[in-house]
Motif scaffolding. Sequence first.
Motif, mmCIF file in Angstrom:
data_model
loop_
_atom_site.group_PDB
_atom_site.id
_atom_site.type_symbol
_atom_site.label_atom_id
_atom_site.label_comp_id
_atom_site.label_asym_id
_atom_site.label_seq_id
_atom_site.Cartn_x
_atom_site.Cartn_y
_atom_site.Cartn_z
ATOM 1 N N SER A 132 12.419 -9.934 -2.959
ATOM 2 C CA SER A 132 10.891 -9.565 -2.351
ATOM 3 C C SER A 132 9.522 -10.138 -1.026
ATOM 4 O O SER A 132 10.669 -10.684 -0.383
ATOM 5 C CB SER A 132 10.002 -10.133 -3.543
ATOM 6 O OG SER A 132 9.441 -11.246 -3.412
ATOM 7 N N TYR A 133 8.709 -9.141 -0.751
ATOM 8 C CA TYR A 133 8.178 -9.485 0.402
ATOM 9 C C TYR A 133 7.274 -11.321 0.895
ATOM 10 O O TYR A 133 7.670 -11.792 1.151
ATOM 11 C CB TYR A 133 6.608 -9.000 0.527
ATOM 12 C CG TYR A 133 6.535 -7.402 0.792
ATOM 13 C CD1 TYR A 133 6.679 -6.654 2.296
ATOM 14 C CD2 TYR A 133 8.086 -6.688 0.201
ATOM 15 C CE1 TYR A 133 6.377 -5.599 2.718
ATOM 16 C CE2 TYR A 133 8.114 -4.939 1.078
ATOM 17 C CZ TYR A 133 7.595 -5.044 1.757
ATOM 18 O OH TYR A 133 7.524 -3.619 2.897
ATOM 19 N N LYS A 209 2.168 -5.031 -2.938
ATOM 20 C CA LYS A 209 1.435 -5.555 -3.225
ATOM 21 C C LYS A 209 1.121 -6.056 -1.596
ATOM 22 O O LYS A 209 -0.105 -6.080 -1.094
ATOM 23 C CB LYS A 209 0.581 -6.510 -3.936
ATOM 24 C CG LYS A 209 0.422 -5.277 -5.606
ATOM 25 C CD LYS A 209 -0.409 -6.193 -6.123
ATOM 26 C CE LYS A 209 -0.927 -5.438 -7.638
ATOM 27 N NZ LYS A 209 -1.614 -5.929 -8.894
ATOM 28 N N LEU A 210 1.982 -6.321 -0.973
ATOM 29 C CA LEU A 210 2.243 -7.121 0.353
ATOM 30 C C LEU A 210 2.529 -6.124 1.411
ATOM 31 O O LEU A 210 3.277 -6.329 2.853
ATOM 32 C CB LEU A 210 2.987 -8.233 0.240
ATOM 33 C CG LEU A 210 2.509 -9.326 -0.514
ATOM 34 C CD1 LEU A 210 3.490 -10.426 -0.542
ATOM 35 C CD2 LEU A 210 0.452 -10.052 0.177
ATOM 36 N N SER A 211 2.584 -5.027 0.827
ATOM 37 C CA SER A 211 3.146 -3.691 2.216
ATOM 38 C C SER A 211 2.316 -2.827 2.539
ATOM 39 O O SER A 211 0.690 -2.723 2.071
ATOM 40 C CB SER A 211 4.191 -2.468 0.876
ATOM 41 O OG SER A 211 4.285 -2.026 2.350
ATOM 42 N N THR A 212 2.227 -2.409 4.523
ATOM 43 C CA THR A 212 0.901 -2.116 4.646
ATOM 44 C C THR A 212 0.846 -0.726 4.211
ATOM 45 O O THR A 212 -0.387 -0.244 3.443
ATOM 46 C CB THR A 212 1.411 -2.341 5.991
ATOM 47 O OG1 THR A 212 1.601 -3.460 6.225
ATOM 48 C CG2 THR A 212 -0.774 -1.949 7.406
ATOM 49 N N SER A 213 1.890 -0.264 4.954
ATOM 50 C CA SER A 213 1.706 1.392 4.436
ATOM 51 C C SER A 213 2.127 1.393 3.161
ATOM 52 O O SER A 213 2.313 2.928 2.688
ATOM 53 C CB SER A 213 2.722 2.463 5.541
ATOM 54 O OG SER A 213 4.349 1.381 4.626
ATOM 55 N N GLY A 214 3.334 0.886 2.583
ATOM 56 C CA GLY A 214 3.456 1.593 1.100
ATOM 57 C C GLY A 214 1.867 0.963 0.055
ATOM 58 O O GLY A 214 2.176 1.137 -1.464
ATOM 59 N N TYR A 215 0.578 -0.083 0.080
ATOM 60 C CA TYR A 215 0.567 -0.338 -0.312
ATOM 61 C C TYR A 215 -1.505 -0.408 0.403
ATOM 62 O O TYR A 215 -2.208 0.017 -0.389
ATOM 63 C CB TYR A 215 0.458 -2.133 -1.164
ATOM 64 C CG TYR A 215 -0.865 -2.488 -2.370
ATOM 65 C CD1 TYR A 215 -0.799 -1.303 -3.221
ATOM 66 C CD2 TYR A 215 -1.362 -3.102 -1.370
ATOM 67 C CE1 TYR A 215 -1.122 -2.429 -4.020
ATOM 68 C CE2 TYR A 215 -2.513 -3.114 -2.277
ATOM 69 C CZ TYR A 215 -2.299 -2.762 -3.758
ATOM 70 O OH TYR A 215 -3.341 -4.006 -4.891
#
Length: 354
Positions: A132-133, A209-215
Amino acid sequence: MKKSLVKLWPVAKYYLFSKNRVLILVVIMALLTTNCSGIVSKKNHSTVDKVSINYKHNLYKLKIGLVPTENPIEQERMIKALKEYLEQSVGGGLEIASQSKTIGRQTTQNTEEIENRQNAIAISLDFQIGKSYQQIIDLLVQGKLDMAYLGPLSYVEAVDRGAKIEPLVAAIDKHTGQPWYRACIIVKQDSPIKTLKDLKGKRIALVDKLSTSGYLMPLATFKKLGIDYQHDFAKVLYTGSHSKSLAALEDGIVDAAATNISSYFKEQKIGKLTRENSRVVWQSAPILNFPIVVSKKLPPDLIQKLKQALISSPEGLEDILGIESAGYTLVTSSDYASIEQLRKELNLISVPAK
């Protein structure tokens, strides 16, 4: 030496009174040479001295973490080429094992060669794709990684949690020629969804929830439009990676997927999504690309060599986070200040800044 002369005396005495004095001298000299060869060779400057030199390599075994942006099999494939390139480029092709060399007369050239090899750097890279991130961030905070590939949001999260890291470079996007990318939301071509407001009541895939473009970027846009992502969607699915979000859309599990343009282009090449059966319903303003970060504990000369190797990477070397890159460019922590500011505005800071 005295013992040798004592042993030689009976022989000398036997021949002492013989007429062949030359033979006496020959025998004595031969025996002296056999028993005292060490003394003779030390005085013989014409002999080539064999000096064994152990080259001391600064061997660094670096642990590198990757946030799981893509299919792990694809990331493993891309890691191989980058690993070979960095180990060769930073190490200069030097053999890691210690070695020795026979030399004759010490020359300036020999001295320089020895010094260069003694100061040489060699690296061995161990890549780890995170589950995970969050796992990669945790490892950075704990000081268990020497280097990492992070998204912009996960980078500022790691720094705020106390990770002693600094950004080195970011990839230049092959499609734009710039070190940035765009977040986007993808739907099927025949979907009734035409605008973001049409997403209400639909199922959507977010990455992490730690993704820039995916969240982060979709969330900021939803807030501006008055969309409450926690209540206005029929289902919110956190998939863990961009490839899984797009796969969920392909398989009809969700009606829309939040990702980025680079991942969408990549999926068109290897997946079921095509320009004919899918489309972009929204895309964000430019976002500075994923930073490659290093631990501040690494020696400055090693950090510099890693930076130079990445900047000088050859055309066609794939970025292992899924971006079709055209090389790398230098970045600093201040380049990601806008991401930190957006994170604060959305009240996503869960730990105090350090």
